[in-house]
Design a protein around this motif. Structure first.
Motif, PDB file in Angstrom:
ATOM      1  N   GLU A  48       0.705  -1.217  -0.072  1.00 29.46           N
ATOM      2  CA  GLU A  48      -0.163   0.138   0.152  1.00 29.46           C
ATOM      3  C   GLU A  48       1.026   1.267   0.071  1.00 29.46           C
ATOM      4  OE1 GLU A  48      -1.242  -0.644   4.332  1.00 29.46           O
ATOM      5  OE2 GLU A  48      -2.542  -0.731   3.136  1.00 29.46           O
ATOM      6  N   LEU A  49       1.989   0.930   0.496  1.00 32.49           N
ATOM      7  CA  LEU A  49       2.864   2.301   0.454  1.00 32.49           C
ATOM      8  C   LEU A  49       3.249   2.727  -1.013  1.00 32.49           C
ATOM      9  CD1 LEU A  49       4.993   1.670   3.731  1.00 32.49           C
ATOM     10  CD2 LEU A  49       2.945   3.099   3.431  1.00 32.49           C
TER      11      LEU A  49
ATOM     12  N   TYR B 204       1.110   5.418  -2.867  1.00 31.69           N
ATOM     13  CA  TYR B 204       1.543   6.923  -2.716  1.00 31.69           C
ATOM     14  C   TYR B 204       2.401   7.110  -3.837  1.00 31.69           C
ATOM     15  CZ  TYR B 204      -0.883   6.223   1.557  1.00 31.69           C
ATOM     16  OH  TYR B 204      -1.903   5.793   2.490  1.00 31.69           O
TER      17      TYR B 204
ATOM     18  N   ASP C 224       3.219   8.701   3.228  1.00 30.55           N
ATOM     19  CA  ASP C 224       1.861   8.544   3.003  1.00 30.55           C
ATOM     20  C   ASP C 224       1.085   9.621   3.322  1.00 30.55           C
ATOM     21  OD1 ASP C 224       2.620   8.608   5.639  1.00 30.55           O
ATOM     22  OD2 ASP C 224       0.894   7.189   6.225  1.00 30.55           O
TER      23      ASP C 224
ATOM     24  N   GLY D   3      -5.009   8.371  20.523  1.00 32.23           N
ATOM     25  CA  GLY D   3      -5.430   8.018  19.387  1.00 32.23           C
ATOM     26  C   GLY D   3      -6.890   8.833  19.173  1.00 32.23           C
TER      27      GLY D   3
ATOM     28  N   SER E   9      -1.470   7.988  17.280  1.00 32.69           N
ATOM     29  CA  SER E   9      -2.041   6.963  16.302  1.00 32.69           C
ATOM     30  C   SER E   9      -2.234   7.877  15.010  1.00 32.69           C
ATOM     31  CB  SER E   9      -3.179   6.424  16.442  1.00 32.69           C
ATOM     32  OG  SER E   9      -4.373   7.470  16.180  1.00 32.69           O
ATOM     33  N   ARG E  10      -2.076   7.428  13.778  1.00 36.46           N
ATOM     34  CA  ARG E  10      -2.502   8.128  12.509  1.00 36.46           C
ATOM     35  C   ARG E  10      -3.667   8.823  12.527  1.00 36.46           C
ATOM     36  NH1 ARG E  10      -1.439   5.912   6.250  1.00 36.46           N
ATOM     37  NH2 ARG E  10      -3.332   6.888   5.735  1.00 36.46           N
TER      38      ARG E  10
ATOM     39  N   ILE F 103       3.251   6.975  15.673  1.00 39.26           N
ATOM     40  CA  ILE F 103       3.926   5.815  15.727  1.00 39.26           C
ATOM     41  C   ILE F 103       3.285   4.860  14.981  1.00 39.26           C
ATOM     42  CG2 ILE F 103       4.220   4.028  17.796  1.00 39.26           C
ATOM     43  CD1 ILE F 103       5.177   6.688  18.639  1.00 39.26           C
ATOM     44  N   GLY F 104       4.105   3.891  14.406  1.00 37.35           N
ATOM     45  CA  GLY F 104       3.555   2.786  13.644  1.00 37.35           C
ATOM     46  C   GLY F 104       4.097   2.850  12.190  1.00 37.35           C
TER      47      GLY F 104
ATOM     48  N   ILE G 173      -6.960   4.318  21.674  1.00 40.50           N
ATOM     49  CA  ILE G 173      -6.191   3.959  20.376  1.00 40.50           C
ATOM     50  C   ILE G 173      -6.589   2.391  20.232  1.00 40.50           C
ATOM     51  CG2 ILE G 173      -3.904   3.151  19.030  1.00 40.50           C
ATOM     52  CD1 ILE G 173      -2.390   5.398  20.409  1.00 40.50           C
TER      53      ILE G 173
ATOM     54  N   ALA H 198      -4.533  -0.915  15.665  1.00 39.94           N
ATOM     55  CA  ALA H 198      -4.634  -1.423  14.350  1.00 39.94           C
ATOM     56  C   ALA H 198      -3.205  -1.998  14.198  1.00 39.94           C
ATOM     57  CB  ALA H 198      -5.074  -0.316  13.454  1.00 39.94           C
TER      58      ALA H 198
ATOM     59  N   GLN I 144      -1.265  -1.619  11.681  1.00 45.55           N
ATOM     60  CA  GLN I 144      -0.096  -0.434  11.230  1.00 45.55           C
ATOM     61  C   GLN I 144       0.326   0.163  12.545  1.00 45.55           C
ATOM     62  OE1 GLN I 144      -3.344  -0.420   9.831  1.00 45.55           O
ATOM     63  NE2 GLN I 144      -2.958  -0.784   7.700  1.00 45.55           N
TER      64      GLN I 144
ATOM     65  N   VAL J  29      -5.332   1.762  27.588  1.00 44.50           N
ATOM     66  CA  VAL J  29      -6.620   2.469  28.307  1.00 44.50           C
ATOM     67  C   VAL J  29      -7.697   2.790  26.966  1.00 44.50           C
ATOM     68  CG1 VAL J  29      -7.724   4.416  29.555  1.00 44.50           C
ATOM     69  CG2 VAL J  29      -5.422   3.517  30.194  1.00 44.50           C
ATOM     70  N   ASN J  30      -8.926   1.913  27.149  1.00 45.02           N
ATOM     71  CA  ASN J  30      -9.806   2.065  25.879  1.00 45.02           C
ATOM     72  C   ASN J  30     -11.040   1.674  26.398  1.00 45.02           C
ATOM     73  OD1 ASN J  30     -11.147   1.261  23.578  1.00 45.02           O
ATOM     74  ND2 ASN J  30      -9.155   1.548  22.484  1.00 45.02           N
TER      75      ASN J  30
ATOM     76  N   ASP K 238     -13.504   0.516  24.836  1.00 43.37           N
ATOM     77  CA  ASP K 238     -14.055  -0.870  24.277  1.00 43.37           C
ATOM     78  C   ASP K 238     -13.388  -1.851  24.696  1.00 43.37           C
ATOM     79  OD1 ASP K 238     -15.223  -2.596  22.947  1.00 43.37           O
ATOM     80  OD2 ASP K 238     -14.382  -1.636  20.787  1.00 43.37           O
TER      81      ASP K 238
ATOM     82  N   ASP L  83     -12.698   5.053  30.545  1.00 45.84           N
ATOM     83  CA  ASP L  83     -12.796   6.323  29.646  1.00 45.84           C
ATOM     84  C   ASP L  83     -11.286   7.307  30.172  1.00 45.84           C
ATOM     85  OD1 ASP L  83     -12.881   9.078  28.846  1.00 45.84           O
ATOM     86  OD2 ASP L  83     -14.834   9.398  29.768  1.00 45.84           O
TER      87      ASP L  83
HETATM   88  C1  LIG Z   1      -0.775   2.768   4.370  1.00 44.01           C
HETATM   89  C2  LIG Z   1      -1.394   2.970   5.649  1.00 44.01           C
HETATM   90  C3  LIG Z   1      -0.391   3.190   6.879  1.00 44.01           C
HETATM   91  C4  LIG Z   1      -0.956   3.458   8.092  1.00 44.01           C
HETATM   92  N1  LIG Z   1       0.206   3.737   9.168  1.00 44.01           N
HETATM   93  C5  LIG Z   1      -0.286   4.024  10.420  1.00 44.01           C
HETATM   94  C6  LIG Z   1       0.763   4.337  11.370  1.00 44.01           C
HETATM   95  O1  LIG Z   1       1.844   4.581  11.085  1.00 44.01           O
HETATM   96  N2  LIG Z   1       0.541   4.565  12.601  1.00 44.01           N
HETATM   97  C7  LIG Z   1      -1.001   4.299  13.082  1.00 44.01           C
HETATM   98  O2  LIG Z   1      -1.192   4.351  14.207  1.00 44.01           O
HETATM   99  N3  LIG Z   1      -1.822   3.911  11.949  1.00 44.01           N
HETATM  100  C8  LIG Z   1      -1.723   3.881  10.567  1.00 44.01           C
HETATM  101  N4  LIG Z   1      -2.541   3.544   9.816  1.00 44.01           N
HETATM  102  C9  LIG Z   1      -4.031   3.686  10.221  1.00 44.01           C
HETATM  103  C10 LIG Z   1      -4.627   2.790  10.849  1.00 44.01           C
HETATM  104  O3  LIG Z   1      -4.734   1.452  10.147  1.00 44.01           O
HETATM  105  C11 LIG Z   1      -5.697   2.806  12.062  1.00 44.01           C
HETATM  106  O4  LIG Z   1      -6.741   3.488  11.068  1.00 44.01           O
HETATM  107  C12 LIG Z   1      -5.337   3.826  12.858  1.00 44.01           C
HETATM  108  O5  LIG Z   1      -4.105   3.284  13.560  1.00 44.01           O
HETATM  109  C13 LIG Z   1      -6.374   3.953  13.975  1.00 44.01           C
HETATM  110  O6  LIG Z   1      -6.317   5.027  14.915  1.00 44.01           O
HETATM  111  P1  LIG Z   1      -6.731   5.019  16.414  1.00 44.01           P
HETATM  112  O7  LIG Z   1      -6.567   3.828  16.989  1.00 44.01           O
HETATM  113  O8  LIG Z   1      -6.382   6.301  16.930  1.00 44.01           O
HETATM  114  O9  LIG Z   1      -8.433   5.171  15.851  1.00 44.01           O
HETATM  115  P2  LIG Z   1      -9.732   4.425  15.999  1.00 44.01           P
HETATM  116  O10 LIG Z   1      -9.255   2.959  15.289  1.00 44.01           O
HETATM  117  O11 LIG Z   1     -10.699   4.794  15.549  1.00 44.01           O
HETATM  118  O12 LIG Z   1      -9.697   3.964  17.453  1.00 44.01           O
HETATM  119  C14 LIG Z   1      -9.927   4.801  18.489  1.00 44.01           C
HETATM  120  C15 LIG Z   1     -10.344   4.156  19.810  1.00 44.01           C
HETATM  121  O13 LIG Z   1     -10.491   4.999  20.882  1.00 44.01           O
HETATM  122  C16 LIG Z   1     -11.324   4.321  21.713  1.00 44.01           C
HETATM  123  N5  LIG Z   1     -11.921   5.449  22.592  1.00 44.01           N
HETATM  124  C17 LIG Z   1     -12.833   6.434  22.125  1.00 44.01           C
HETATM  125  N6  LIG Z   1     -12.988   7.452  23.088  1.00 44.01           N
HETATM  126  C18 LIG Z   1     -12.512   6.810  24.213  1.00 44.01           C
HETATM  127  C19 LIG Z   1     -12.303   7.378  25.635  1.00 44.01           C
HETATM  128  N7  LIG Z   1     -12.966   8.548  26.062  1.00 44.01           N
HETATM  129  N8  LIG Z   1     -11.619   6.709  26.448  1.00 44.01           N
HETATM  130  C20 LIG Z   1     -10.928   5.499  25.928  1.00 44.01           C
HETATM  131  N9  LIG Z   1     -11.093   5.081  24.690  1.00 44.01           N
HETATM  132  C21 LIG Z   1     -11.938   6.037  23.852  1.00 44.01           C
HETATM  133  C22 LIG Z   1     -12.440   3.584  20.848  1.00 44.01           C
HETATM  134  O14 LIG Z   1     -12.910   2.566  21.511  1.00 44.01           O
HETATM  135  C23 LIG Z   1     -11.267   3.048  19.897  1.00 44.01           C
HETATM  136  O15 LIG Z   1     -10.785   1.922  20.172  1.00 44.01           O
HETATM  137  C24 LIG Z   1      -2.259   3.354   8.574  1.00 44.01           C
HETATM  138  C25 LIG Z   1      -2.949   2.940   7.601  1.00 44.01           C
HETATM  139  C26 LIG Z   1      -2.543   2.949   6.363  1.00 44.01           C
HETATM  140  C27 LIG Z   1      -3.705   2.554   5.120  1.00 44.01           C
END
Ligand SMILES: Cc1cc2nc3c(=O)[nH]c(=O)nc-3n(C[C@H](O)[C@H](O)[C@H](O)COP(=O)(O)OP(=O)(O)OC[C@H]3O[C@@H](n4cnc5c(N)ncnc54)[C@H](O)[C@@H]3O)c2cc1C
Lengths: 268, 318
Positions: free
Chosen positions: A40-41, A44, A188, B205, B229-230, B244-245, B261, B264, B266, B280-281, B283, B299
């Motif tokens: 996927e990289l 880009y 990316d 995240g 996170s991204r 980070i990732g 976070i 995921a 990545q 800490v999450n 879910d 939370d």
């Molecule tokens: C080519 C490519 C490269 C990528 N590279 C990276 C990378 O380097 N790093 C990276 O991180 N991602 C990367 N991603 C994205 C990755 O796939 C995820 O989409 C991303 O990591 C999700 O970020 P998140 O966990 O913050 O968000 P979400 O997946 O939306 O998760 C948010 C979380 O927060 C929790 N939450 C919400 N509110 C609260 C609260 N008040 N208290 C506690 N918990 C709560 C939810 O339960 C949920 O689990 C990449 C994707 C692609 C396609």
């Protein structure tokens, strides 16, 4: 429209899908590629190439975007996908002797394949492959081709024979400039890759993929593969699964319990 | 004793933790020598001497700082030849890996990246496929090049010694045609440790919903760095350099606290080699809990501030 046309080679790689568990197999611990996709990289890099071409009138105006991959038969899928997304030509470097190549051997073979394609203005790559993760190949390719390298570009412009890119570091971001021809790797952050659409998928059926062997590009089999590699893997162990930790549900004092845990692990 | 050459890219500043680690590792493997694109400050030179570095190799040009990797690799190749080093060690940053890459071609030397350990036989240990395998690898050429991850090596106590001698080597290749740095924008300093080498990282995240306050407060209570996170960096809540990732930084701290976070693949690629992982999450089904040593279903806006206050209290800073 921009003045001069560009001939761009985009390196694409066929990699195990990161969504599945990935494995090393065989006596020399090679990556199992049975569930593989276009890295996927690299999408880009392809998108960046297509945008540069389109800004200059695309193929009709004489711009060329060539997707190049190296790998076993299945790797042609990465090229096919690139053609569906919009690359005009595809090249697949395939030879049994290439198996087991490290970054040094891979860059040697790719450099010869690119020379075989004649003068090019830009070699575009992704920031890393999602499997090997060494990030060595683009820099080694630049060294072998004697090209300036502009790596980890988060923005990219080409004008008057000069590449300009932004590179974001920890404490600062830099503007980088290099004359063409150059090797550029993009992050990316650089764009939003497009998906292949129906028209693209149909158009790709008419495009040809040129298959090249080592003999075609004048590379001796002994200088690539395991024989031509400068590193060797002695042993590999799957990482022991992390032991299931303690999961608690907050009942109003989880912050205190978290501190207790850190104290017990001597982390505070 | 074989010479082990360490490349230090930022001679003007105080030695980074990662540079100290590399010098310690070089000293454990042989006679430590250093190459740098410019002269060291006196205090830094003194520290290198105290860490048993015998010689510092410097270029005959002061222009290297204005270019990306190419000319630096050309200089380092000359320094490696002049020193006759059996191995060259660099930090595992983007720049470090790329200088290593070009150096490898110039010296016909194998390069191993992401190294976490090297033994006397110069066998390197590293993790691959996002931390799912540990491999032992060896360079098969006369000279070996390694980029070593921060936090992999114990820093040895300075043994004492006089400031190292210096040797100037010519930078043969013209910088003509190389990629030039034409502009530089400094980012505001956070006052927190460098994310790539921090012992503690607290990352937020999408769950922080635009407010990194609780994440920063906990990071500060622990003296750690802030990561993300991204989803959080893409939303513009925090600098991209905090990501980070897979497409951000790979960190291996003693402690990684993940808040809001999901975990995921990545994201995991950048942090699952951390020694201790806390999540800490809200879910309970979040995949991040599969790799957590300690998880709180809750939370983050409740849990993080409470933990930060408790930690400050225990440290006597309340
Ligand atoms: C080519 C490519 C490269 C990528 N590279 C990276 C990378 O380097 N790093 C990276 O991180 N991602 C990367 N991603 C994205 C990755 O796939 C995820 O989409 C991303 O990591 C999700 O970020 P998140 O966990 O913050 O968000 P979400 O997946 O939306 O998760 C948010 C979380 O927060 C929790 N939450 C919400 N509110 C609260 C609260 N008040 N208290 C506690 N918990 C709560 C939810 O339960 C949920 O689990 C990449 C994707 C692609 C396609």
């Amino acid at each position: 429209m921009d003045e001069s046309t560009l001939k761009i080679v985009v390196l694409v790689k066929h990699v195990p899908d990161a969504q599945f568990d990935r494995h090393l197999s065989g006596p020399d611990s090679r990556t199992d590629r049975s569930e593989s996709i276009l890295s996927e990289l690299d999408e880009y890099a392809l998108e960046a190439a297509l945008q540069l071409s389109e800004a200059r009138g695309g193929e009709a105006a004489g711009n060329r975007v060539i997707a190049l991959t190296m790998g076993p038969a299945g790797a042609a899928n990465a090229v096919k996908k690139s053609l569906q997304i919009g690359a005009g030509e595809g090249v697949h470097l395939s030879d049994e002797a290439l198996a087991g190549s490290d970054a040094a051997a891979t860059s040697l073979a790719l450099a010869a394949a690119i020379r075989h394609l004649g003068e090019v203005d830009l070699v575009l790559t992704g920031m890393a492959s999602t499997d090997g993760e060494t990030s060595l190949v683009p820099a080694q390719l630049a060294e072998r081709l004697g090209l300036p390298q502009v790596t980890f570009a988060s923005t990219l412009e080409v004008k008057d024979g000069t590449v300009t890119a932004r590179r974001d570091g920890d404490s600062h971001s830099e503007l980088i400039e290099a004359p063409l021809p150059a090797l550029v790797s993009v992050t990316d952050q650089v764009n939003e890759p497009r998906y292949p659409n129906f028209k693209g998928i149909m158009a790709a059926k008419k495009k040809t993929i040129t298959t090249l062997s080592l003999a075609d590009i004048g590379v001796d089999a002994g200088s690539v593969g395991s024989a031509g590699s400068w590193t060797t893997v002695l042993a590999a162990q799957p990482r022991p699964p992390r032991e299931q930790g303690v999961i608690i549900t907050d009942e109003g004092d989880a912050g205190i319990k978290l501190a207790d845990f850190l104290a017990a692990r001597k982390l505070i | 004793m074989a010479k082990i050459l360490v490349y230090i890219d930022n001679p003007t500043a105080e030695l980074k933790r990662s540079s100290r680690e590399l010098v310690s590792l070089a000293g454990a493997l042989g006679e430590a020598v250093v190459a740098s694109p410019g002269p060291f400050a006196d205090s830094t030179a003194a520290e290198l001497g105290a860490r048993s570095v015998s010689t510092v190799y410097l270029p005959d040009s002061d222009a290297l700082g204005g270019y990306l990797v190419g000319p630096k690799a050309a200089f380092l190749a000359e320094a490696a030849k002049a020193s006759g080093a059996a191995a060259v060690l660099l930090e595992n940053s983007f720049d470090g890996k790329e200088i290593a890459a070009r150096l490898g071609i110039k010296l016909t030397a194998g390069v191993i990246t992401d190294v976490v350990g090297i033994d006397e036989a110069l066998t390197a240990t590293k993790s691959v496929l996002a931390g799912s395998y540990t491999v032992q690898a060896k360079v098969t050429t006369p000279v070996a090049v390694f980029t070593v991850k921060a936090n992999s090596v114990e820093i040895s106590e300075p043994a004492g010694g006089s400031a190292p001698g210096s040797v100037t080597v010519p930078v043969p290749e013209a910088t003509a045609g190389a990629a030039r740095i034409t502009g530089r924008t400094e980012k505001p300093a956070s006052g927190r440790p460098d994310l790539g080498e921090a012992r503690v990282v607290v990352a937020g995240g999408r769950g922080v919903d635009g407010d990194f306050g609780p994440v920063e407060e906990l990071a500060d209570a622990l003296g750690g760095a802030v990561g993300a996170s991204r989803a959080a960096t893409d939303a513009g809540w925090i600098e991209h350099s905090a990501q980070i990732g897979q497409t951000g930084k790979t960190v291996s701290p003693q402690l990684y606290i993940s808040a809001g976070i999901s975990g995921a693949i990545q994201q995991k690629a950048g942090m699952q080699t951390a020694k201790v992982i806390v999540a800490v999450n809200k879910d309970a089904e979040s995949p991040v809990f599969e790799i957590a040593d300690f998880g709180v279903v809750g939370d983050l806006f409740q849990v993080l501030p409470q933990a930060a206050a408790e930690i400050r209290k225990r440290k006597g800073q309340a």
